[in-house]
Design a protein around this motif. Structure first.
Motif, PDB file in Angstrom:
ATOM      1  N   SER A 270     -34.978   5.541  33.928  1.00  0.00           N
ATOM      2  CA  SER A 270     -36.046   4.583  34.204  1.00  0.00           C
ATOM      3  C   SER A 270     -36.363   4.553  35.693  1.00  0.00           C
TER       4      SER A 270
ATOM      5  N   GLY B 167     -44.109  -5.235  32.726  1.00  0.00           N
ATOM      6  CA  GLY B 167     -44.521  -3.906  32.297  1.00  0.00           C
ATOM      7  C   GLY B 167     -44.234  -3.705  30.819  1.00  0.00           C
TER       8      GLY B 167
ATOM      9  N   GLN C 141     -46.523   0.186  26.486  1.00  0.00           N
ATOM     10  CA  GLN C 141     -47.737   0.988  26.508  1.00  0.00           C
ATOM     11  C   GLN C 141     -48.218   1.313  27.919  1.00  0.00           C
ATOM     12  N   GLY C 142     -47.489   0.865  28.933  1.00  0.00           N
ATOM     13  CA  GLY C 142     -47.847   1.174  30.310  1.00  0.00           C
ATOM     14  C   GLY C 142     -48.750   0.154  30.971  1.00  0.00           C
ATOM     15  N   THR C 143     -49.114  -0.934  30.277  1.00  0.00           N
ATOM     16  CA  THR C 143     -49.940  -1.974  30.886  1.00  0.00           C
ATOM     17  C   THR C 143     -49.053  -2.973  31.627  1.00  0.00           C
ATOM     18  N   THR C 144     -49.674  -3.782  32.483  1.00  0.00           N
ATOM     19  CA  THR C 144     -48.942  -4.791  33.255  1.00  0.00           C
ATOM     20  C   THR C 144     -49.617  -6.143  33.109  1.00  0.00           C
TER      21      THR C 144
ATOM     22  N   TYR D 259     -39.394  -3.230  28.006  1.00  0.00           N
ATOM     23  CA  TYR D 259     -40.242  -3.937  28.960  1.00  0.00           C
ATOM     24  C   TYR D 259     -39.508  -4.031  30.300  1.00  0.00           C
TER      25      TYR D 259
END
Length: 747
Positions: free
Chosen positions: A296, A627, A630-633, A656
């Motif tokens: 990560s 986070g 799906q990569g959104t914030t 997350y």
């Protein structure tokens, strides 16, 4: 109005009318010319007979033609629709009009509800299509069969209100937008909402379509809410119910059903046990379960740093599944993790038709070795022997000091340790108690084990002491018979007991650790809670949250050894020794982790469950970033009073991250994981008895193809089939033709 299910068969029947005509023409005999002298009267008689015979043959020909016509007409399965017949439609309230309407009107508007199962199980792939895609295609076909100006509602697993769409075009758009909802509602709940919606419709004719894979999790009786059952709602609205089965009759699926981490918040270097349960349905197969650590961006994966791999398989397990349904459980143990937030997943090495349950995500919050300062009476090492041994196996970094040193230590020296433990303390000065209260309020932990040295009640009942202890002392209580023991409560200090696989709190032999003496408590502080009681219902362990820190009060000691007791002196308890002395390891672990803020921390949740994070940092940041898998914030605002970060709901499975910049104490680098609930992807199918309990026997139809839907459609809308009547007429006509033809040809 008359409609035909298969017009081609009717045309074939009409074409078959040519058969008796050809037979009639071919079978006509040629007359023979016979010369006879006196034939005038004979010729007149013959002409009369010829005309009669020709008429009878024409009637026989008509009967045979009608016979073939009715046969083709019957095979076309005609349906009679008189609901919009003009003479009856002029007066809708007339008896004839109501009778005609009861036979059906193809164009009459209706109220229709289409329930589409969007659970994770609908992701099952068969014939290159998911079950949801199959259901969407079927729903579009149903929508085309519904008359114009009808009220149509589309219900799915999304927690949205059930409403009728503006028109069929809007309903089709909603069908196109349907997506899998991991936290969606069960089928029965959606069915109840649809039934209530149809009950309030303005149209008398109602139709309910349920598109599902008919798997058991969506049809549990416990999912019904309210006093009314689905069956009762259908009687009330009189709806035609169609259950469209888009499932697979013989599913083949392996799933990671559930897993747990023991512990979720390990100490750096300590082993972590992964308890895994896998399930299978279908033919016999072999699966490999891999435990993967993710590289990560948190930089927490220090044990494989520099490897350059995004995923590292740390261990694996081969599982052989027999044919049919089966479950298996096993454990995998890893160690050597350094402090930080560690994320990974369990997965099958090869996927199957339902990939959503082929992996499960996890987060480990690996803590650095916590420093605990233990104060005990001389001889210190002997007095703190049991506690030190228990804490060092977790492991904690334990420091021992004489209790007399406490008064001279500064706050800075105390705060070098995450928690302080007082073993059988004597009377302390109010200033010392105040120092401990300030220490706990700053976010640290204080535990006090009372014993025989508490000889001055005035010192322990001082307001500063009560602020730390959470209660006032009354007297020393005794029960020398040995029939008194600690009964655990719901406090986080008993989390290690609950984490033992296959064990519940009531299975542990609490009565094998008798308590002979303890301190009876009086009034508790408003911040205090009783974490455990004795078997006589008096308070045994009291916990409280003091501003940002935690305190624990145990009313019986754990520091007595054989050397500290006289020849005839009875110990206060058997918590640290005896046949159940091994339980003290779990007891000490629970108290220590609660003191340092590790007892109630969670990093793994179910999808849709509220997530509460309590960072173990002195100062929370003003805001932080979430986070998603799906990569959104998303931006979050921590609660500075409760010292926690709350995410009301998670809609996706996976790992997350929660991050916040800042210098030093205000920086955050956390994470958590979400997974589907156990059994959410079970593919065992419901039986007819279960459906009968919900809808009532004979009140519904199960179909798998559009053709079946046509055959079993609602007669109130598409009309009354008259196939049986035509076949009866056909039989009568055939009998009449047989009798009539025999009478002609026998002459």
């Amino acid at each position: 109005m008359l409609s035909l299910s298969t017009a081609s068969l009717l045309l074939g029947g009409l074409a078959a009318v040519a058969i008796p005509v050809l037979l009639h023409l071919l079978m006509q005999g040629k007359p023979k010319e016979i010369e006879f002298p006196a034939v005038m009267f004979i010729l007149q008689k013959i002409e009369t007979h010829r005309r009669n015979y020709r008429l009878k043959h024409i009637l026989l020909l008509a009967m045979r033609a009608l016979l073939f016509s009715l046969l083709g007409f019957a095979l076309a399965k005609p349906i009679l629709n008189l609901g919009t017949w003009t003479p009856f439609a002029q007066n809708p309230d007339s008896l004839m009009s109501q009778l005609a309407t009861s036979l059906g009107s193809q164009d009459a508007p209706i109220a229709a509800a289409i329930v589409v199962d969007t659970s994770l199980r609908m992701n099952y792939i068969a014939e290159n299509k998911t079950r949801l895609e199959e259901a969407q295609d079927f729903a579009r076909w149903i929508l085309r069969q519904i008359p114009q100006n009808s009220s149509v509602a589309i219900l799915s697993g999304d927690p949205e209100s059930a409403v009728f769409q503006v028109d069929k075009l809007a309903a089709e758009g909603q069908i196109d937008r349907l997506r899998i909802t991991p936290q969606g509602r069960p089928v029965l709940e959606m069915v109840q909402n649809a039934a209530a919606l149809l009950a309030g419709s303005e149209f008398e004719q109602a139709e309910l379509y349920v598109l599902t894979d008919l798997s058991q999790p969506g049809w549990s009786l416990t999912n019904l809410t309210g006093s009314g059952t689905a069956q009762g709602l259908y009687r009330q609205i009189g709806a035609e119910v169609f259950i469209v089965d888009v499932g697979v009759l013989e599913p083949n699926n392996s799933s990671i059903q559930r897993f747990s981490l023991v512990p979720e918040t390990p100490i750096a270097g300590a082993p972590v046990q992964f308890d895994v349960q896998v399930a299978h349905i279908g033919p016999a197969t072999t699966k490999t379960v891999e435990l993967v650590i993710l590289q990560s961006p948190m930089g927490a994966l220090t044990d494989v740093a520099g490897s350059g791999n995004a995923e590292v398989v740390r261990t694996s397990r081969v599982v052989d599944f027999p044919e049919g349904e089966s479950q298996q459980s096993f454990s995998m143990v890893l160690s050597g993790f350094e402090s930080g937030t560690l994320q990974g997943k369990l997965r099958f090495a090869t996927s199957d038709a339902l990939p959503v349950d082929d992996q499960a995500w996890f987060t480990l919050s690996v803590q650095p070795p916590q420093r605990i300062l233990v104060f005990a009476e001389p001889p210190v090492r002997e007095s703190a022997l049991f506690l030190r041994y228990a804490l060092e196996t977790i492991p904690f970094a334990v420091t021992e000091r004489p209790i007399a040193d406490l008064a001279g230590m500064t706050m800075t020296e105390l705060q070098e340790h995450q928690a302080v433990v007082l073993l059988d303390p004597p009377s302390l000065m109010p200033g010392t108690w105040r120092k401990l209260a300030d220490y706990a309020s700053a976010g640290f932990g204080v535990a006090t084990f009372l014993g025989p040295n508490a000889d001055s009640l005035s010192s322990f009942n001082d307001p500063a002491a009560t602020e730390v202890l959470g209660a006032k002392l009354v007297r020393e209580a005794r029960n020398l018979e040995g029939d008194l023991w600690i009964v655990p409560g719901v406090s986080p200090i008993f989390t290690p007991f609950r984490s033992v696989p296959g064990w519940t709190l009531d299975r542990f032999p609490w009565s094998a650790q008798p308590v002979f003496r303890y301190w009876e408590l009086g009034e508790l502080s408003h911040r205090a809670d009783v974490a455990a009681r004795f078997s006589d219902n008096r308070a045994a362990i009291v916990t409280q949250t003091l501003n940002q820190g935690n305190t624990v009060l145990v009313t019986t000691p754990i520091s007595q050894t054989a050397e500290t007791l006289g020849p005839s002196e009875l110990p206060w308890n058997n918590l640290t020794h005896g046949e159940a002395g091994w339980m003290f390891l779990l007891f000490a672990e629970g108290i220590a982790k609660h003191l340092v803020g590790m007892g109630s921390q969670r990093s793994n949740f179910s999808v849709g469950e509220p997530v509460v994070l309590r960072p173990n940092v002195p100062t929370l940041p003003v805001s932080c970033l979430l986070g998603t898998p799906q990569g959104t914030t998303e931006r979050l605002t921590p609660d500075p009073v409760r010292r926690e970060i709350v995410i009301p709901m998670t809609a996706e499975m996976g790992n997350y991250t929660v991050r916040a910049g800042g210098a030093g104490q205000s920086a955050l680098n956390l994470g958590f994981s979400t997974n589907i609930a156990s059994g959410a992807t079970a593919l065992q199918r419901v039986d007819g008895a279960t459906l009968d309990r919900h809808f009532g026997e004979g009140n519904y139809q199960v179909v798998r193809t559009p053709q079946e839907m046509v055959f079993g459609a609602a007669r109130g809308r598409v009309g009354q089939e008259i196939y049986a009547l035509i076949m009866f007429l056909l039989a009568c006509l055939f009998a009449a033709e047989y009798v009539f033809s025999n009478r002609i040809y026998e002459r």
